[in-house]
Design an enzyme around this catalytic site. Sequence first.
Site, mmCIF file in Angstrom:
data_model
loop_
_atom_site.group_PDB
_atom_site.id
_atom_site.type_symbol
_atom_site.label_atom_id
_atom_site.label_comp_id
_atom_site.label_asym_id
_atom_site.label_seq_id
_atom_site.Cartn_x
_atom_site.Cartn_y
_atom_site.Cartn_z
ATOM 1 N N GLU A 164 19.139 29.173 34.059
ATOM 2 C CA GLU A 164 18.057 28.186 34.531
ATOM 3 C C GLU A 164 16.979 28.580 35.480
ATOM 4 O OE1 GLU A 164 20.541 24.745 35.618
ATOM 5 O OE2 GLU A 164 21.421 24.815 33.651
ATOM 6 N N ASN A 205 20.261 32.212 30.268
ATOM 7 C CA ASN A 205 20.856 31.062 29.668
ATOM 8 C C ASN A 205 19.879 29.598 30.258
ATOM 9 O OD1 ASN A 205 22.905 29.714 27.990
ATOM 10 N ND2 ASN A 205 23.501 28.991 30.199
ATOM 11 N N HIS A 241 22.216 20.839 25.506
ATOM 12 C CA HIS A 241 22.718 19.615 25.804
ATOM 13 C C HIS A 241 21.525 18.622 24.990
ATOM 14 C CE1 HIS A 241 25.651 21.029 28.436
ATOM 15 N NE2 HIS A 241 24.964 21.858 29.108
ATOM 16 N N GLU A 270 26.215 25.697 25.310
ATOM 17 C CA GLU A 270 26.662 24.595 26.086
ATOM 18 C C GLU A 270 26.718 23.158 25.447
ATOM 19 O OE1 GLU A 270 25.603 24.478 30.073
ATOM 20 O OE2 GLU A 270 25.333 26.517 30.238
ATOM 21 N N ASP A 272 26.593 19.591 23.544
ATOM 22 C CA ASP A 272 26.960 18.568 23.425
ATOM 23 C C ASP A 272 25.733 17.500 23.128
ATOM 24 O OD1 ASP A 272 25.706 18.356 25.795
ATOM 25 O OD2 ASP A 272 27.493 18.366 26.959
#
Length: 350
Positions: A164, A205, A241, A270, A272
């Site tokens: 990030e 990432n 996400h 990651e 979801d």
Amino acid sequence: MLVRTRLRLAGALASALVATGIASGPAAQAGQQHHRATLADLAQRHGRYFGSATDNPELTDTAYTKLLGHEFDMITPGNGMKWYATEPQQGVFDFTKGDEIVGLARANHQKVRGHTLVWHSQLPGWLTAKEWTADELRAVLKNHIQTEVRHYRGKLYAWDVVNEAFNEDGTYRENIFYKTLGPGYIADSLRWARQADPKVKLYLNDYNIEWIGPKSDAYYTLAKELKAQGVPLDGVGFQAHLALQYDYPASLEDNLRRFSKLGLDTALTEVDVRMILPATEELLAKQADWYADMTKACLAVRRCVGITVWDYTDKYSWIPAFFPGQGAALPWDEQLRPKPAYFALRNALK
């Protein structure tokens, strides 16, 4: 589209409930699950992995760990390898939590993605409370990276080295490392990680880079520059996400492909798909479509190496604590029962 999806999912759900033994209760389910291809099995047929994040507190849940060990072939520690956990005092390292997850993965013949070496969040107080000179912070950063990477040398598939690093508009995030060391901290971090483990895959990432736009453009430009300078970078992780109340990232496949053309691996790291609760049949069908579409985008790009869900069950999702009123983001529900998204993933992988 939703009507069609519901009909398709209803049929898949009915047959899959029989196949997995869900219709006959938990005992039958446990027995039957070992007689069908797992998500990992299906992904491996495409030369991909299918993984899940996990975290130490939930490893006492034996029903959870049994499914975790069976269905996936890649594990990411949610918190146990972050800076606050691994170097709680300066120069004093504790790898207990990360070691537990590596040991579990090894027992289940799974690989591990290391997460994460350099991040603006979850830093120990001793690091954030002090004003460092550039020379001091460089030494601290190098020591942290190399000590942790050496500890896990030969045991991990990949590291999220820098996590990030950019804002939504594509400018650098003003974290402690950027403010003290400038943007060169990213290249240095990658070089130090490579020195400590010559074989592990090194990733950048981030979230909200699934679209082609200012933030993903910033990573594309940075990656191109790093490659041109000979800085060791093997891949870019797209956290993915997503939230149903926003648009699906329709440019995901094209975005993955342009990074591949730089000679980089990509991964959905990651995943979801959260929703505003309560979860309705329509929302769950839409969620299933999004999981399938992401999977198909990865399969369409040769160097998209795999997919990891950010834990596999709503029981241990981070979403409700961070997004009040939202949840139901994962392919299994809080009772570890597969949802429409799970069967959509299976169909996409077939």
